[in-house]
Design an enzyme around this catalytic site. Structure first.
Site, PDB file in Angstrom:
ATOM      1  N   GLU A  68      25.548 -13.109 -11.653  1.00  0.00           N
ATOM      2  CA  GLU A  68      25.754 -11.689 -11.987  1.00  0.00           C
ATOM      3  C   GLU A  68      26.790 -11.065 -11.066  1.00  0.00           C
ATOM      4  O   GLU A  68      27.543 -10.175 -11.462  1.00  0.00           O
ATOM      5  CB  GLU A  68      24.404 -10.951 -11.941  1.00  0.00           C
ATOM      6  CG  GLU A  68      23.559 -11.277 -13.163  1.00  0.00           C
ATOM      7  CD  GLU A  68      22.059 -11.158 -12.963  1.00  0.00           C
ATOM      8  OE1 GLU A  68      21.618 -10.531 -11.983  1.00  0.00           O
ATOM      9  OE2 GLU A  68      21.331 -11.709 -13.808  1.00  0.00           O
ATOM     10  N   ASN A  82      13.978 -13.416  -7.172  1.00  0.00           N
ATOM     11  CA  ASN A  82      15.110 -12.482  -7.119  1.00  0.00           C
ATOM     12  C   ASN A  82      14.752 -11.262  -7.961  1.00  0.00           C
ATOM     13  O   ASN A  82      14.716 -11.338  -9.180  1.00  0.00           O
ATOM     14  CB  ASN A  82      16.359 -13.191  -7.671  1.00  0.00           C
ATOM     15  CG  ASN A  82      17.549 -12.255  -7.807  1.00  0.00           C
ATOM     16  OD1 ASN A  82      17.512 -11.115  -7.339  1.00  0.00           O
ATOM     17  ND2 ASN A  82      18.594 -12.726  -8.451  1.00  0.00           N
ATOM     18  N   HIS A 129      25.527 -15.311  -6.763  1.00  0.00           N
ATOM     19  CA  HIS A 129      24.759 -15.243  -8.016  1.00  0.00           C
ATOM     20  C   HIS A 129      25.712 -14.979  -9.186  1.00  0.00           C
ATOM     21  O   HIS A 129      26.699 -14.252  -9.037  1.00  0.00           O
ATOM     22  CB  HIS A 129      23.711 -14.129  -7.922  1.00  0.00           C
ATOM     23  CG  HIS A 129      22.745 -14.156  -9.062  1.00  0.00           C
ATOM     24  ND1 HIS A 129      23.050 -13.630 -10.292  1.00  0.00           N
ATOM     25  CD2 HIS A 129      21.503 -14.692  -9.183  1.00  0.00           C
ATOM     26  CE1 HIS A 129      22.019 -13.824 -11.115  1.00  0.00           C
ATOM     27  NE2 HIS A 129      21.069 -14.468 -10.457  1.00  0.00           N
ATOM     28  N   LYS A 187      16.413  -8.586  -8.284  1.00  0.00           N
ATOM     29  CA  LYS A 187      17.595  -7.915  -8.835  1.00  0.00           C
ATOM     30  C   LYS A 187      17.497  -6.394  -8.593  1.00  0.00           C
ATOM     31  O   LYS A 187      17.020  -5.975  -7.549  1.00  0.00           O
ATOM     32  CB  LYS A 187      17.758  -8.273 -10.308  1.00  0.00           C
ATOM     33  CG  LYS A 187      17.765  -9.793 -10.505  1.00  0.00           C
ATOM     34  CD  LYS A 187      18.191 -10.236 -11.856  1.00  0.00           C
ATOM     35  CE  LYS A 187      18.146 -11.765 -11.913  1.00  0.00           C
ATOM     36  NZ  LYS A 187      18.642 -12.325 -13.143  1.00  0.00           N
ATOM     37  N   GLU A 212      21.997 -22.617 -11.541  1.00  0.00           N
ATOM     38  CA  GLU A 212      21.585 -21.592 -12.497  1.00  0.00           C
ATOM     39  C   GLU A 212      22.610 -21.487 -13.620  1.00  0.00           C
ATOM     40  O   GLU A 212      23.597 -20.752 -13.492  1.00  0.00           O
ATOM     41  CB  GLU A 212      21.495 -20.229 -11.805  1.00  0.00           C
ATOM     42  CG  GLU A 212      20.504 -20.169 -10.672  1.00  0.00           C
ATOM     43  CD  GLU A 212      19.972 -18.754 -10.486  1.00  0.00           C
ATOM     44  OE1 GLU A 212      18.765 -18.574 -10.629  1.00  0.00           O
ATOM     45  OE2 GLU A 212      20.763 -17.838 -10.239  1.00  0.00           O
ATOM     46  N   SER A 217      15.562 -18.360 -16.468  1.00  0.00           N
ATOM     47  CA  SER A 217      14.410 -18.222 -17.371  1.00  0.00           C
ATOM     48  C   SER A 217      13.231 -19.105 -16.973  1.00  0.00           C
ATOM     49  O   SER A 217      12.514 -19.615 -17.833  1.00  0.00           O
ATOM     50  CB  SER A 217      14.822 -18.488 -18.824  1.00  0.00           C
ATOM     51  OG  SER A 217      15.744 -17.510 -19.261  1.00  0.00           O
ATOM     52  N   GLY A 244      18.061 -14.859 -17.666  1.00  0.00           N
ATOM     53  CA  GLY A 244      17.583 -13.664 -18.358  1.00  0.00           C
ATOM     54  C   GLY A 244      17.583 -13.773 -19.879  1.00  0.00           C
ATOM     55  O   GLY A 244      17.448 -12.773 -20.578  1.00  0.00           O
TER      56      GLY A 244
HETATM   57  P1  PGA Z   1      15.804 -15.175 -14.769  1.00  0.00           P
HETATM   58  O1  PGA Z   1      16.869 -14.961 -13.593  1.00  0.00           O
HETATM   59  O2  PGA Z   1      14.672 -15.983 -14.205  1.00  0.00           O
HETATM   60  O3  PGA Z   1      15.396 -13.789 -15.156  1.00  0.00           O
HETATM   61  O4  PGA Z   1      16.502 -15.909 -15.865  1.00  0.00           O
HETATM   62  C1  PGA Z   1      17.138 -16.008 -12.683  1.00  0.00           C
HETATM   63  C2  PGA Z   1      18.151 -15.563 -11.686  1.00  0.00           C
HETATM   64  O5  PGA Z   1      19.012 -14.739 -12.015  1.00  0.00           O
HETATM   65  O6  PGA Z   1      18.132 -16.026 -10.530  1.00  0.00           O
END
Ligand code: PGA
Length: 277
Positions: free
Chosen positions: A103, A9, A101, A11, A177, A227, A183
């Site tokens: 976010e 992803n 997601h 983003k 997740e 992460s 992140g």
């Molecule tokens: P990250 O994000 O690996 O940067 O923690 C994972 C995600 O948002 O799918």
């Protein structure tokens, strides 16, 4: 046997000018058998990534290529929604879509109801959904049971309105997740992620139990995200309940993706060998 999947992803990173080259590089460096690879760039980069991934140099020895996914769609089919993208508009650009997601849930107010509606549109459009679920830090700190209750609610609320043959045959993937792991550099433990994957499969059985034809939870592909990096991927792939990873930050780095997919490939081939033995 469930597939092993590594999805990236991107983003809100990359531009149409650089996304194709990055996709090609990642594709060429992740050519291992047995892993379904998916890259999810921003909407405006989908065409460049699709074109770049048509390069035969990204195909694995087993002939599989890298699929393209979108990161979001709108809940309606079309209409006066300035700046939004409908699932049907992705035809020819993407075959996968991330839905729900964290976010989107946190920053754009996506409720379970909105997520369920988006899932409906994705299924209708014949795209393959990656439904994201996960608890916030307070819930995790309140205990595994609290976290599980929240995740089960998210799963059931997204799936129940969509329950039926079309959902099951969509190739639904669920990504667990935990919000506090995204992140942050602080990943869940493999054991906790596996326990949640089992919980998610049980939740699917609850939904499927009420609707014939939805399938059996054991067949549901569950990824871990939060992460994930080359230094912790083994912890997740060691768990039978985890079928791969949804990778954020590390998916923009070819070295990291090469190592993550290579490790996932070892697991994929070991699982395939165990099945045929
Ligand atoms: P990250 O994000 O690996 O940067 O923690 C994972 C995600 O948002 O799918």
């Amino acid at each position: 046997m469930r597939p092993v999947i590594v999805a990236g992803n991107w983003k809100m990173h990359t531009t149409p000018a650089d996304a194709g080259e990055l996709a090609r590089t990642i594709g060429a460096r992740t050519r291992v058998d047995g892993v379904t690879r998916v890259l999810c760039p921003p909407f405006v980069c989908l065409a460049a990534v699709r074109d770049a991934l048509a390069d035969p140099g990204v195909a694995a020895p087993d002939g599989s290529g890298v699929a393209v996914g979108a990161q979001n769609v709108h809940r309606e089919r079309q209409g006066a929604y300035t700046g939004e993208v409908a699932a049907s508009m992705l035809e020819g650009l993407a075959t996968w879509v991330i839905v729900g997601h964290s976010e989107r849930r946190q920053q754009f107010g996506e409720t379970d109801e909105v997520v369920a509606a988006k899932l409906t549109r994705v299924i209708e459009a014949g795209l393959r959904p990656i439904l994201c679920v996960g608890e916030q830090l307070e819930a995790r700190e309140a205990g595994a049971d609290v976290a599980a209750t929240i995740v089960v609610d998210q799963v059931v609320n997204a799936l129940r309105p969509n329950a039926g043959d079309a959902l099951w045959s969509s190739g639904l993937v669920i990504a667990y997740e935990p919000v506090w792991a995204i992140g942050t550099g602080r990943n869940a433990s493999g054991a906790d992620a596996a326990a949640m994957a089992d919980t998610i499969r049980r939740a699917l059985r609850t939904v499927a139990g009420s609707v014939a034809g939805l399938g059996n939870g054991e067949d549901l592909t569950v990824l871990y995200g939060g992460s994930v990096s080359s230094s912790n991927i083994d912890e997740f792939m060691a768990e039978q309940a985890i079928d791969g990873a949804l990778v954020g930050g590390a998916s923009l780095k070819p070295d990291e993706m090469a190592a993550i997919v290579a490790r996932a490939g070892l697991t994929a081939r070991a699982r395939a060998a165990a099945t045929t033995a």
